[in-house]
Design an enzyme around this catalytic site. Structure first.
Site, PDB file in Angstrom:
ATOM      1  N   ARG A 233      46.528  81.453  34.769  1.00 33.72           N
ATOM      2  CA  ARG A 233      45.291  82.178  34.451  1.00 33.72           C
ATOM      3  C   ARG A 233      44.042  81.432  34.916  1.00 33.72           C
ATOM      4  O   ARG A 233      42.927  81.863  34.672  1.00 33.72           O
ATOM      5  CB  ARG A 233      45.169  82.393  32.939  1.00 33.72           C
ATOM      6  CG  ARG A 233      46.324  83.106  32.295  1.00 33.72           C
ATOM      7  CD  ARG A 233      46.070  84.581  32.143  1.00 33.72           C
ATOM      8  NE  ARG A 233      47.180  85.220  31.434  1.00 33.72           N
ATOM      9  CZ  ARG A 233      47.902  86.223  31.914  1.00 33.72           C
ATOM     10  NH1 ARG A 233      47.639  86.729  33.102  1.00 33.72           N
ATOM     11  NH2 ARG A 233      48.889  86.733  31.203  1.00 33.72           N
TER      12      ARG A 233
ATOM     13  N   GLU B 262      50.204  76.662  20.847  1.00 36.07           N
ATOM     14  CA  GLU B 262      49.424  75.588  20.209  1.00 36.07           C
ATOM     15  C   GLU B 262      49.379  75.793  18.694  1.00 36.07           C
ATOM     16  O   GLU B 262      49.523  74.848  17.916  1.00 36.07           O
ATOM     17  CB  GLU B 262      48.002  75.562  20.778  1.00 36.07           C
ATOM     18  CG  GLU B 262      47.992  75.182  22.259  1.00 36.07           C
ATOM     19  CD  GLU B 262      46.589  75.090  22.840  1.00 36.07           C
ATOM     20  OE1 GLU B 262      45.846  76.095  22.759  1.00 36.07           O
ATOM     21  OE2 GLU B 262      46.236  74.026  23.380  1.00 36.07           O
TER      22      GLU B 262
ATOM     23  N   ALA C 155      49.632  85.926  21.460  1.00 36.47           N
ATOM     24  CA  ALA C 155      49.383  85.896  22.921  1.00 36.47           C
ATOM     25  C   ALA C 155      48.351  84.855  23.316  1.00 36.47           C
ATOM     26  O   ALA C 155      47.902  84.838  24.473  1.00 36.47           O
ATOM     27  CB  ALA C 155      48.957  87.271  23.393  1.00 36.47           C
TER      28      ALA C 155
ATOM     29  N   GLU D 176      48.516  79.167  30.919  1.00 42.20           N
ATOM     30  CA  GLU D 176      47.145  78.785  31.281  1.00 42.20           C
ATOM     31  C   GLU D 176      47.017  78.489  32.768  1.00 42.20           C
ATOM     32  O   GLU D 176      46.032  78.861  33.410  1.00 42.20           O
ATOM     33  CB  GLU D 176      46.698  77.555  30.473  1.00 42.20           C
ATOM     34  CG  GLU D 176      46.312  77.847  29.033  1.00 42.20           C
ATOM     35  CD  GLU D 176      47.486  77.794  28.069  1.00 42.20           C
ATOM     36  OE1 GLU D 176      48.650  77.877  28.509  1.00 42.20           O
ATOM     37  OE2 GLU D 176      47.235  77.669  26.861  1.00 42.20           O
TER      38      GLU D 176
ATOM     39  N   GLY E 134      47.690  79.548  23.643  1.00 39.00           N
ATOM     40  CA  GLY E 134      47.186  79.149  22.332  1.00 39.00           C
ATOM     41  C   GLY E 134      48.107  79.551  21.194  1.00 39.00           C
ATOM     42  O   GLY E 134      48.040  78.966  20.105  1.00 39.00           O
TER      43      GLY E 134
ATOM     44  N   LEU F 282      41.715  86.573  25.779  1.00 35.94           N
ATOM     45  CA  LEU F 282      41.220  86.472  27.157  1.00 35.94           C
ATOM     46  C   LEU F 282      40.115  87.474  27.435  1.00 35.94           C
ATOM     47  O   LEU F 282      39.237  87.226  28.272  1.00 35.94           O
ATOM     48  CB  LEU F 282      42.380  86.690  28.132  1.00 35.94           C
ATOM     49  CG  LEU F 282      43.496  85.635  28.100  1.00 35.94           C
ATOM     50  CD1 LEU F 282      44.702  86.128  28.883  1.00 35.94           C
ATOM     51  CD2 LEU F 282      43.003  84.310  28.668  1.00 35.94           C
TER      52      LEU F 282
ATOM     53  N   LYS G  71      46.432  93.772  19.639  1.00 34.82           N
ATOM     54  CA  LYS G  71      45.994  92.778  20.640  1.00 34.82           C
ATOM     55  C   LYS G  71      47.003  91.653  20.744  1.00 34.82           C
ATOM     56  O   LYS G  71      46.673  90.540  21.188  1.00 34.82           O
ATOM     57  CB  LYS G  71      44.610  92.216  20.279  1.00 34.82           C
ATOM     58  CG  LYS G  71      43.509  93.275  20.214  1.00 34.82           C
ATOM     59  CD  LYS G  71      43.282  93.927  21.565  1.00 34.82           C
ATOM     60  CE  LYS G  71      42.197  94.999  21.487  1.00 34.82           C
ATOM     61  NZ  LYS G  71      42.094  95.743  22.774  1.00 34.82           N
ATOM     62  N   ARG G  72      48.204  91.924  20.322  1.00 33.21           N
ATOM     63  CA  ARG G  72      49.302  90.943  20.378  1.00 33.21           C
ATOM     64  C   ARG G  72      48.910  89.644  19.676  1.00 33.21           C
ATOM     65  O   ARG G  72      49.282  88.542  20.076  1.00 33.21           O
ATOM     66  CB  ARG G  72      49.744  90.667  21.826  1.00 33.21           C
ATOM     67  CG  ARG G  72      50.080  91.939  22.640  1.00 33.21           C
ATOM     68  CD  ARG G  72      51.066  92.855  21.921  1.00 33.21           C
ATOM     69  NE  ARG G  72      51.473  93.986  22.740  1.00 33.21           N
ATOM     70  CZ  ARG G  72      51.124  95.272  22.490  1.00 33.21           C
ATOM     71  NH1 ARG G  72      50.356  95.586  21.441  1.00 33.21           N
ATOM     72  NH2 ARG G  72      51.580  96.240  23.259  1.00 33.21           N
TER      73      ARG G  72
ATOM     74  N   LEU H 289      44.792  82.532  23.430  1.00 29.25           N
ATOM     75  CA  LEU H 289      43.346  82.786  23.493  1.00 29.25           C
ATOM     76  C   LEU H 289      43.071  84.263  23.783  1.00 29.25           C
ATOM     77  O   LEU H 289      43.729  84.853  24.650  1.00 29.25           O
ATOM     78  CB  LEU H 289      42.749  81.940  24.621  1.00 29.25           C
ATOM     79  CG  LEU H 289      41.265  82.166  24.947  1.00 29.25           C
ATOM     80  CD1 LEU H 289      40.378  81.614  23.842  1.00 29.25           C
ATOM     81  CD2 LEU H 289      40.922  81.505  26.293  1.00 29.25           C
TER      82      LEU H 289
HETATM   83  C1  1HE Z   1      45.233  90.522  24.781  1.00 30.23           C
HETATM   84  C2  1HE Z   1      45.917  89.322  24.994  1.00 30.23           C
HETATM   85  C3  1HE Z   1      45.153  88.125  25.085  1.00 30.23           C
HETATM   86  C4  1HE Z   1      47.337  90.916  24.936  1.00 30.23           C
HETATM   87  N1  1HE Z   1      43.823  88.237  24.962  1.00 30.23           N
HETATM   88  N2  1HE Z   1      43.910  90.551  24.660  1.00 30.23           N
HETATM   89  N3  1HE Z   1      47.991  83.981  27.111  1.00 30.23           N
HETATM   90  C5  1HE Z   1      48.413  84.854  28.007  1.00 30.23           C
HETATM   91  O1  1HE Z   1      48.214  84.713  29.192  1.00 30.23           O
HETATM   92  C6  1HE Z   1      49.175  86.024  27.433  1.00 30.23           C
HETATM   93  C7  1HE Z   1      48.516  87.356  27.769  1.00 30.23           C
HETATM   94  N4  1HE Z   1      49.268  88.491  27.205  1.00 30.23           N
HETATM   95  C8  1HE Z   1      50.428  88.938  27.780  1.00 30.23           C
HETATM   96  O2  1HE Z   1      50.978  88.350  28.702  1.00 30.23           O
HETATM   97  C9  1HE Z   1      51.015  90.187  27.204  1.00 30.23           C
HETATM   98  O3  1HE Z   1      49.993  90.880  26.513  1.00 30.23           O
HETATM   99  C10 1HE Z   1      52.199  89.961  26.211  1.00 30.23           C
HETATM  100  C11 1HE Z   1      53.420  89.483  27.000  1.00 30.23           C
HETATM  101  C12 1HE Z   1      51.860  88.958  25.117  1.00 30.23           C
HETATM  102  C13 1HE Z   1      52.543  91.323  25.534  1.00 30.23           C
HETATM  103  O4  1HE Z   1      52.761  92.300  26.522  1.00 30.23           O
HETATM  104  P1  1HE Z   1      52.668  93.842  26.109  1.00 30.23           P
HETATM  105  O5  1HE Z   1      53.096  94.643  27.324  1.00 30.23           O
HETATM  106  O6  1HE Z   1      53.398  94.078  24.847  1.00 30.23           O
HETATM  107  O7  1HE Z   1      51.131  94.134  25.762  1.00 30.23           O
HETATM  108  P2  1HE Z   1      49.867  94.352  26.756  1.00 30.23           P
HETATM  109  O8  1HE Z   1      49.881  95.775  27.250  1.00 30.23           O
HETATM  110  O9  1HE Z   1      49.786  93.289  27.780  1.00 30.23           O
HETATM  111  O10 1HE Z   1      48.646  94.141  25.758  1.00 30.23           O
HETATM  112  C14 1HE Z   1      48.443  95.027  24.676  1.00 30.23           C
HETATM  113  C15 1HE Z   1      47.001  94.851  24.277  1.00 30.23           C
HETATM  114  O11 1HE Z   1      46.822  93.530  23.796  1.00 30.23           O
HETATM  115  C16 1HE Z   1      46.035  95.019  25.421  1.00 30.23           C
HETATM  116  O12 1HE Z   1      44.832  95.523  24.894  1.00 30.23           O
HETATM  117  P3  1HE Z   1      44.356  97.047  25.152  1.00 30.23           P
HETATM  118  O13 1HE Z   1      43.044  97.126  24.433  1.00 30.23           O
HETATM  119  O14 1HE Z   1      44.279  97.192  26.649  1.00 30.23           O
HETATM  120  O15 1HE Z   1      45.436  97.907  24.527  1.00 30.23           O
HETATM  121  C17 1HE Z   1      45.821  93.605  25.894  1.00 30.23           C
HETATM  122  O16 1HE Z   1      44.581  93.418  26.561  1.00 30.23           O
HETATM  123  C18 1HE Z   1      45.805  92.878  24.569  1.00 30.23           C
HETATM  124  N5  1HE Z   1      46.147  91.470  24.749  1.00 30.23           N
HETATM  125  N6  1HE Z   1      47.214  89.587  25.082  1.00 30.23           N
HETATM  126  C19 1HE Z   1      43.235  89.415  24.749  1.00 30.23           C
HETATM  127  N7  1HE Z   1      45.705  86.922  25.254  1.00 30.23           N
HETATM  128  C20 1HE Z   1      42.114  77.293  23.448  1.00 30.23           C
HETATM  129  S1  1HE Z   1      42.621  77.546  25.008  1.00 30.23           S
HETATM  130  C21 1HE Z   1      44.021  78.518  24.932  1.00 30.23           C
HETATM  131  C22 1HE Z   1      44.366  79.020  26.296  1.00 30.23           C
HETATM  132  C23 1HE Z   1      45.199  80.258  26.224  1.00 30.23           C
HETATM  133  O17 1HE Z   1      45.726  80.614  25.221  1.00 30.23           O
HETATM  134  S2  1HE Z   1      45.348  81.125  27.675  1.00 30.23           S
HETATM  135  C24 1HE Z   1      46.014  82.662  27.140  1.00 30.23           C
HETATM  136  C25 1HE Z   1      47.460  82.699  27.487  1.00 30.23           C
END
Ligand code: 1HE
Length: 266
Positions: free
Chosen positions: A143, A120, A68, A140, A117, A72, A30-31, A70
């Protein structure tokens, strides 16, 4: 002392003979997205570590990406109320405050995505080490979200308000030397950030624990005070730290000319 803080499922914890712990975010599939359970594990671990003899902690990650942010998917599925997410953010703050104010040096070994996050979390560490593939972003804005884990304080503190606003409005990504220049990382290494972070942690662990406690909690606390109060608090901390019995040996070595001198060529 053992690193066992209730057998966390999403963190892997090890320690060496010198009290250097390695805490590894361990949800690579889940990265290393931060779900509520992982936040609770971080709270428990970083609450226990200072009292369990940790001299320095490397904060590392399994897989290609540091974190990655929060979870999501959990957030989507949970359909949280404003109150529930507010409460969740307080748990994030608890975890990250334990890291920043716990008095044990925390060195983050960064790679891949350090986003949302995840940034953070990284910004609560005392030292950030990036490798060639590390990149930083606050997605964020794209999103439909807002930071909730302290970025408005810690990330703005590192890069400044204007850069943080730009990162959130545009999704701008920082990496490499530019990331160091703007303050997101203190070190950029060609090889493994884990190796470099471990070397930094081992060096920090050689300092006296009370001295490190002051470095890793007093400086942050003083940043929250007025200048006048911070100077007063600094004198009080120095009164305690600079008279500690354990420092006498180091001072005696300096006086006897056996301690190393501080020279750039050494
Ligand atoms: C996740 C998450 C996640 C991956 N929550 N499940 N954060 C973001 O907007 C970043 C979102 N993630 C990404 O942009 C990409 O996943 C990555 C660039 C980090 C990695 O890409 P990649 O191609 O290696 O992986 P993927 O195919 O996107 O994800 C692999 C799996 O990890 C997949 O799950 P699967 O069950 O479908 O295999 C994804 O759903 C899972 N995954 N990132 C949940 N973030 C207190 S407030 C804080 C506010 C925030 O942090 S906003 C979040 C910003």
């Amino acid at each position: 002392m053992t690193p066992d803080a209730g057998s966390p499922a999403n963190l892997a914890v090890s320690q060496d003979a010198d009290g250097v712990w390695t805490v590894t975010l361990n949800r690579p599939a889940k990265r290393n997205a931060l779900d509520a359970a992982t936040i609770e594990e971080l709270v428990a671990l970083f609450t226990a570590a200072p009292r369990r003899g940790a001299r320095a902690i490397v904060l590392a990650a399994a897989g290609e990406h540091f974190c990655a942010g929060l979870d999501l998917v959990e957030h989507h599925d949970a359909g949280r109320s404003p109150e529930a997410f507010w409460q969740l953010c307080l748990r994030w703050h608890e975890a990250f405050n334990r890291i920043e104010y716990g008095g044990v040096p925390v060195i983050a070994a960064l790679k891949g995505a350090v986003v949302g996050g995840g940034l953070e979390l990284a910004s609560a560490a005392h030292v950030r080490v990036a490798d060639a593939g590390t990149y930083f972003a606050l997605p964020e804005g794209q999103r439909g979200l807002f930071t909730g884990g302290g970025a408005t304080i810690r990330v703005a503190g590192l890069v400044g308000k204007a850069r943080m606003i730009d990162m959130m409005l545009t999704g701008r990504i920082y990496r490499g030397e530019e990331a160091v220049r703007v303050g997101l990382a203190q070190y950029l290494v060609d090889g493994s950030s884990l190796e470099a972070a471990t070397a930094i942690a081992r060096r920090a662990a050689a300092n006296l624990p009370l001295t490190n406690f002051a470095i890793c909690s007093a400086i942050s606390h003083m940043g929250n005070m007025s200048g006048l109060d911070a100077a007063y608090a600094e004198a009080a901390v120095a009164g305690i730290v600079n008279t500690q019995e354990a420092a006498r040996e180091r001072l005696a070595a300096f006086a006897a000319r056996t301690a190393p001198r501080i020279r750039p060529e050494d």
